[in-house]
Design a protein around this motif. Structure first.
Motif: not given
Length: 179
Positions: A79-83
């Motif tokens: 999720s953090i990588d996506f953001i």
């Protein structure tokens, strides 16, 4: 069937066991991804990528934590990588913001989780991630520092600033009283 047996079967590349683990954890992991991404389609994509990653790396799972905790960490990281990859709402640090200590927080009984989550949407991403990992997911500073690849000192600073942003947002929306 016990979770350990399912994991062992998944390590042997058993597709039925993988599907059982997926069915068992997909809804919970979707909720985790939604807390970070706020978009159903993005959260679904991240959950799918997380399961693929988990099954690719399942031989690295040693059983030191529950499979769910191990998978949750993958979902949070994805999720953090996506953001980061989509450069969502990145803001530079506003040095003029007043940092608020915890004892300054006075949240009235009527304040809902929905109101807090709504306010959290407007916190800059670099602070929001730390606040979510600490307050919602329950990670400590060391774990957060490792997940985000920052120092523990930076983690503490971002948490303090993130809580300051959150307090100011709630205060401006008449959810928090006090100075």
């Amino acid at each position: 069937m016990f979770q350990i047996d399912l994991v062992a079967q998944c390590k042997a590349n058993d597709r039925k066991a993988q599907m059982k683990l997926y069915d068992q954890y997909c809804n919970g992991m979707f909720c985790v991804a939604m807390r970070y991404l706020g978009n159903k389609d993005d959260a679904e994509d991240v959950v799918q990528e997380s399961f693929i990653r988990a099954f690719q790396k399942i031989n690295q799972y040693k059983g030191e934590v529950t499979f769910g905790a191990w998978l949750k960490k993958i979902v949070i990281n994805k999720s953090i990588d996506f953001i980061r990859s989509n450069k969502r709402r990145f803001e530079e640090l506003n040095e003029s913001i007043h940092i608020v200590e915890d004892e300054d927080w006075n949240v009235p009984d009527g304040t809902t989780i929905k109101a807090i989550r709504w306010a959290m949407e407007d916190i800059p991403v670099k602070y929001k991630s730390v606040v979510q990992l600490f307050l919602i997911e329950g990670y400590d500073h060391g774990e957060i520092a490792q997940i985000l690849n920052i120092t523990e000192s930076a983690c503490r600073t971002r948490l303090l600033r993130g809580k300051g942003y959150l307090k100011e947002l709630l205060k401006s929306r008449n959810y928090v009283t006090g100075s």
